[in-house]
Scaffold this motif. Structure first.
Motif, PDB file in Angstrom:
ATOM      1  N   ILE A 197      44.966  84.027  26.328  1.00  0.00           N
ATOM      2  CA  ILE A 197      44.782  83.899  27.600  1.00  0.00           C
ATOM      3  C   ILE A 197      46.469  83.173  27.656  1.00  0.00           C
ATOM      4  O   ILE A 197      47.238  82.389  27.138  1.00  0.00           O
ATOM      5  CB  ILE A 197      44.615  82.345  27.491  1.00  0.00           C
ATOM      6  CG1 ILE A 197      43.357  82.771  27.182  1.00  0.00           C
ATOM      7  CG2 ILE A 197      44.854  81.675  28.711  1.00  0.00           C
ATOM      8  CD1 ILE A 197      42.162  83.085  28.172  1.00  0.00           C
ATOM      9  N   CYS A 198      47.309  82.961  28.600  1.00  0.00           N
ATOM     10  CA  CYS A 198      48.400  82.989  28.671  1.00  0.00           C
ATOM     11  C   CYS A 198      48.960  81.810  29.688  1.00  0.00           C
ATOM     12  O   CYS A 198      48.022  81.949  30.342  1.00  0.00           O
ATOM     13  CB  CYS A 198      48.757  84.279  30.240  1.00  0.00           C
ATOM     14  SG  CYS A 198      49.377  86.102  29.418  1.00  0.00           S
ATOM     15  N   SER A 199      50.082  81.237  28.934  1.00  0.00           N
ATOM     16  CA  SER A 199      50.336  79.773  29.489  1.00  0.00           C
ATOM     17  C   SER A 199      51.966  79.382  29.922  1.00  0.00           C
ATOM     18  O   SER A 199      52.729  78.963  29.791  1.00  0.00           O
ATOM     19  CB  SER A 199      50.382  79.340  28.638  1.00  0.00           C
ATOM     20  OG  SER A 199      51.742  79.051  27.530  1.00  0.00           O
ATOM     21  N   ASP A 200      51.721  80.267  31.148  1.00  0.00           N
ATOM     22  CA  ASP A 200      52.677  80.830  32.762  1.00  0.00           C
ATOM     23  C   ASP A 200      52.945  79.475  33.256  1.00  0.00           C
ATOM     24  O   ASP A 200      52.975  80.681  34.385  1.00  0.00           O
ATOM     25  CB  ASP A 200      53.398  82.277  32.616  1.00  0.00           C
ATOM     26  CG  ASP A 200      53.324  83.094  30.852  1.00  0.00           C
ATOM     27  OD1 ASP A 200      54.136  83.027  30.531  1.00  0.00           O
ATOM     28  OD2 ASP A 200      52.440  83.443  30.683  1.00  0.00           O
ATOM     29  N   GLN A 201      53.412  78.843  32.954  1.00  0.00           N
ATOM     30  CA  GLN A 201      52.505  77.996  34.002  1.00  0.00           C
ATOM     31  C   GLN A 201      53.690  77.188  35.157  1.00  0.00           C
ATOM     32  O   GLN A 201      53.634  76.640  36.299  1.00  0.00           O
ATOM     33  CB  GLN A 201      51.818  76.409  34.122  1.00  0.00           C
ATOM     34  CG  GLN A 201      50.766  76.160  33.028  1.00  0.00           C
ATOM     35  CD  GLN A 201      50.036  76.449  31.553  1.00  0.00           C
ATOM     36  OE1 GLN A 201      50.531  76.862  31.386  1.00  0.00           O
ATOM     37  NE2 GLN A 201      49.136  75.144  31.102  1.00  0.00           N
ATOM     38  N   ARG A 202      55.284  77.654  34.534  1.00  0.00           N
ATOM     39  CA  ARG A 202      56.254  77.121  35.221  1.00  0.00           C
ATOM     40  C   ARG A 202      57.192  78.811  35.234  1.00  0.00           C
ATOM     41  O   ARG A 202      56.980  79.467  34.179  1.00  0.00           O
ATOM     42  CB  ARG A 202      57.123  76.214  34.764  1.00  0.00           C
ATOM     43  CG  ARG A 202      57.008  76.280  32.997  1.00  0.00           C
ATOM     44  CD  ARG A 202      57.703  74.262  33.401  1.00  0.00           C
ATOM     45  NE  ARG A 202      56.783  73.556  32.250  1.00  0.00           N
ATOM     46  CZ  ARG A 202      56.507  72.515  32.232  1.00  0.00           C
ATOM     47  NH1 ARG A 202      57.780  71.756  32.825  1.00  0.00           N
ATOM     48  NH2 ARG A 202      55.802  72.085  31.827  1.00  0.00           N
ATOM     49  N   THR A 203      58.699  78.691  35.663  1.00  0.00           N
ATOM     50  CA  THR A 203      59.301  79.966  35.321  1.00  0.00           C
ATOM     51  C   THR A 203      60.354  78.308  34.337  1.00  0.00           C
ATOM     52  O   THR A 203      60.720  77.793  34.366  1.00  0.00           O
ATOM     53  CB  THR A 203      60.300  79.685  36.334  1.00  0.00           C
ATOM     54  OG1 THR A 203      59.471  80.853  37.794  1.00  0.00           O
ATOM     55  CG2 THR A 203      61.519  80.716  36.152  1.00  0.00           C
ATOM     56  N   TYR A 204      61.125  79.589  33.237  1.00  0.00           N
ATOM     57  CA  TYR A 204      61.293  79.327  31.963  1.00  0.00           C
ATOM     58  C   TYR A 204      62.566  79.651  32.142  1.00  0.00           C
ATOM     59  O   TYR A 204      63.100  80.922  32.240  1.00  0.00           O
ATOM     60  CB  TYR A 204      60.453  79.523  30.836  1.00  0.00           C
ATOM     61  CG  TYR A 204      59.450  79.118  30.630  1.00  0.00           C
ATOM     62  CD1 TYR A 204      58.837  77.340  30.396  1.00  0.00           C
ATOM     63  CD2 TYR A 204      58.275  79.700  31.048  1.00  0.00           C
ATOM     64  CE1 TYR A 204      57.601  77.193  30.480  1.00  0.00           C
ATOM     65  CE2 TYR A 204      57.017  79.906  30.647  1.00  0.00           C
ATOM     66  CZ  TYR A 204      56.046  78.401  30.659  1.00  0.00           C
ATOM     67  OH  TYR A 204      55.231  77.443  30.851  1.00  0.00           O
ATOM     68  N   ALA A 205      63.521  77.818  31.880  1.00  0.00           N
ATOM     69  CA  ALA A 205      65.298  78.962  32.098  1.00  0.00           C
ATOM     70  C   ALA A 205      65.623  79.607  30.899  1.00  0.00           C
ATOM     71  O   ALA A 205      65.115  79.159  29.487  1.00  0.00           O
ATOM     72  CB  ALA A 205      66.411  77.409  31.988  1.00  0.00           C
ATOM     73  N   GLY A 206      66.489  80.601  30.411  1.00  0.00           N
ATOM     74  CA  GLY A 206      67.017  81.510  29.350  1.00  0.00           C
ATOM     75  C   GLY A 206      65.336  82.817  29.592  1.00  0.00           C
ATOM     76  O   GLY A 206      65.514  83.340  27.803  1.00  0.00           O
ATOM     77  N   GLN A 207      65.006  83.210  29.863  1.00  0.00           N
ATOM     78  CA  GLN A 207      63.591  83.859  29.884  1.00  0.00           C
ATOM     79  C   GLN A 207      64.395  85.557  29.596  1.00  0.00           C
ATOM     80  O   GLN A 207      63.570  86.110  28.718  1.00  0.00           O
ATOM     81  CB  GLN A 207      62.509  84.145  30.440  1.00  0.00           C
ATOM     82  CG  GLN A 207      61.347  84.243  30.534  1.00  0.00           C
ATOM     83  CD  GLN A 207      60.592  84.066  29.190  1.00  0.00           C
ATOM     84  OE1 GLN A 207      60.508  83.101  29.594  1.00  0.00           O
ATOM     85  NE2 GLN A 207      60.181  85.370  28.327  1.00  0.00           N
TER      86      GLN A 207
END
Length: 241
Positions: free
Chosen positions: A189-199
């Motif tokens: 289950i993917c937990s990408d609820q936001r955009t993350y700096a340094g991706q």
């Protein structure tokens, strides 16, 4: 005649060298795609900002048929104050939602607790306790120093047979691949609820890590630390020390 043969040999040697170089350059990309392709179907859903789980397969309507032993949350780092960083907070929030929806009866929180001043697992535990998860349902893996160690120990120490892995999508493929190679079933289950700096930097590191763990999963070296079995079917309190 000898000159012509020498030139031909030199040309063949150059071509052979170029071919080997191309193969060596392509090999990491082939491994990367192999890991992704072999595990993509095991990613069954994603957590949205609305704190709702969206299933990627329309035929998958619930977690009932998975019979998962636990929800496994992989560590992702802490803020300077010792609380979960944004990536880890999103993983914990997704896992908490899954737990409350009855996806699995236990939580397995795995991360780095190799030093007294750096303690991912107890920060994760405190998050769950603050959200009223019963103590006995929270298992701690203090020696999850890497993704490989965490996934290896899930089977070797906690004796899981089926697990729901919670992490960001870029990280899911490697975790699920290791579980598959260790002989137990894992769903993501993917937990990408936001955009993350340094991706972008993380994506590059993950490319290299997939190659590294591909071979580790093939050879199956023991992780940095093992220990006595703590069956996931028991009480999580046994894992807190």
């Amino acid at each position: 005649m000898q000159c012509k043969l020498s030139k031909k040999c030199t040309k063949n040697a150059v071509l052979a060298g170029l071919l080997i170089l191309i193969m060596l350059t392509a090999f990491p990309f082939i491994i990367n795609q192999l890991v992704i392709k072999n595990t993509a179907s095991a990613i069954i859903g994603e957590m949205r900002q609305e704190k709702e789980v969206s299933f990627l397969n329309e035929g998958q309507a619930s977690f009932v048929n998975l019979n998962a032993d636990c929800i496994l949350v992989l560590g992702a780092g802490l803020k300077p104050d010792g609380t979960p960083n944004h990536m880890l907070e999103d993983r914990l929030e997704a896992a908490l939602t899954l737990y409350k929806e009855g996806a699995a009866p236990k939580l397995l929180l795995t991360g780095d607790h190799g030093q007294d001043e750096y303690d991912e697992v107890n920060a994760m535990k405190n998050y769950m306790l603050d959200h009223e998860v019963p103590e006995e349902d929270i298992f701690l893996d203090h020696a999850g120093f890497s993704t490989y160690d965490s996934m290896y120990r899930a089977k070797a120490i906690f004796e899981v047979n089926t697990v729901i892995v919670v992490t960001q999508k870029y990280h899911q493929y490697r975790a699920l691949y290791i579980a598959e190679e260790m002989g137990y079933k894992a769903y993501g289950i993917c937990s990408d609820q936001r955009t993350y700096a340094g991706q972008q930097a993380r994506d590059i590191r993950e490319f290299l890590a997939r190659n590294k763990d591909f071979f580790k999963a093939l050879w199956k070296p023991q992780p940095a630390y093992l220990g006595d079995a703590i069956p996931i079917s028991g009480s999580g309190l046994e894992s807190w020390d």
